[in-house]
Scaffold this motif. Structure first.
Motif, PDB file in Angstrom:
ATOM      1  N   LEU A   1      -3.064 -16.865  54.290  1.00 13.53           N
ATOM      2  CA  LEU A   1      -2.688 -17.330  55.619  1.00 13.53           C
ATOM      3  C   LEU A   1      -1.208 -17.700  55.671  1.00 13.53           C
ATOM      4  N   CYS A   2      -0.736 -18.371  54.630  1.00 12.37           N
ATOM      5  CA  CYS A   2       0.671 -18.782  54.584  1.00 12.37           C
ATOM      6  C   CYS A   2       1.592 -17.565  54.552  1.00 12.37           C
ATOM      7  N   GLN A   3       1.179 -16.536  53.861  1.00 13.93           N
ATOM      8  CA  GLN A   3       1.987 -15.320  53.801  1.00 13.93           C
ATOM      9  C   GLN A   3       1.976 -14.613  55.155  1.00 13.93           C
ATOM     10  N   ALA A   4       0.834 -14.584  55.814  1.00 18.37           N
ATOM     11  CA  ALA A   4       0.712 -13.902  57.103  1.00 18.37           C
ATOM     12  C   ALA A   4       1.378 -14.685  58.239  1.00 18.37           C
TER      13      ALA A   4
END
Length: 124
Positions: free
Chosen positions: A11-14
């Motif tokens: 989620l953090c990457q997206a």
């Protein structure tokens, strides 16, 4: 790797602007900090440590009779929602504490158009 927590780095990457926040009871702080050591490098989480008394105050302020029997994790979630005045809650999972938390928050805000909205990604 088999928990919903494993989705957090994805989620953090997206969503790079995502702010991660955790509410932890003081009695679970050591376990929470240990779990952060297993997290990927660079994962930033703002943790708010809540005392047992803070959660008890929220429980005592609730109108529902069921408040006295709340699961401690549900009470922690309700305390976080009340303290932040959250209007949107996004949840991974679907255990009984989540159902209890949703029911309690819904009961407290019934008829209020500004009530807290839950988005649930159920476990399967």
């Amino acid at each position: 790797e088999d928990s919903f927590t494993a989705l957090i780095p994805c989620l953090c990457q997206a969503i790079p602007e995502l702010n991660l926040v955790a509410f932890v009871q003081e009695t679970g702080l050591a376990r929470f900090e240990a779990s952060l050591h297993r997290a990927p490098a660079g994962l930033r989480v703002t943790a708010f440590v809540l005392s047992h008394a803070a959660c008890a105050d929220v429980r005592d302020s609730m109108a529902s009779q069921a408040a006295a029997d709340l699961d401690p994790r549900a009470l922690l979630g309700i305390t976080a929602i009340k303290l932040t005045q959250a209007k949107h809650v996004f949840c991974f999972g679907g255990d009984l504490s989540l159902a209890s938390m949703w029911r309690q928050v819904s009961d407290e805000h019934r008829g209020n158009s500004a009530s807290t909205k839950f988005v649930l990604v159920p476990a399967r």
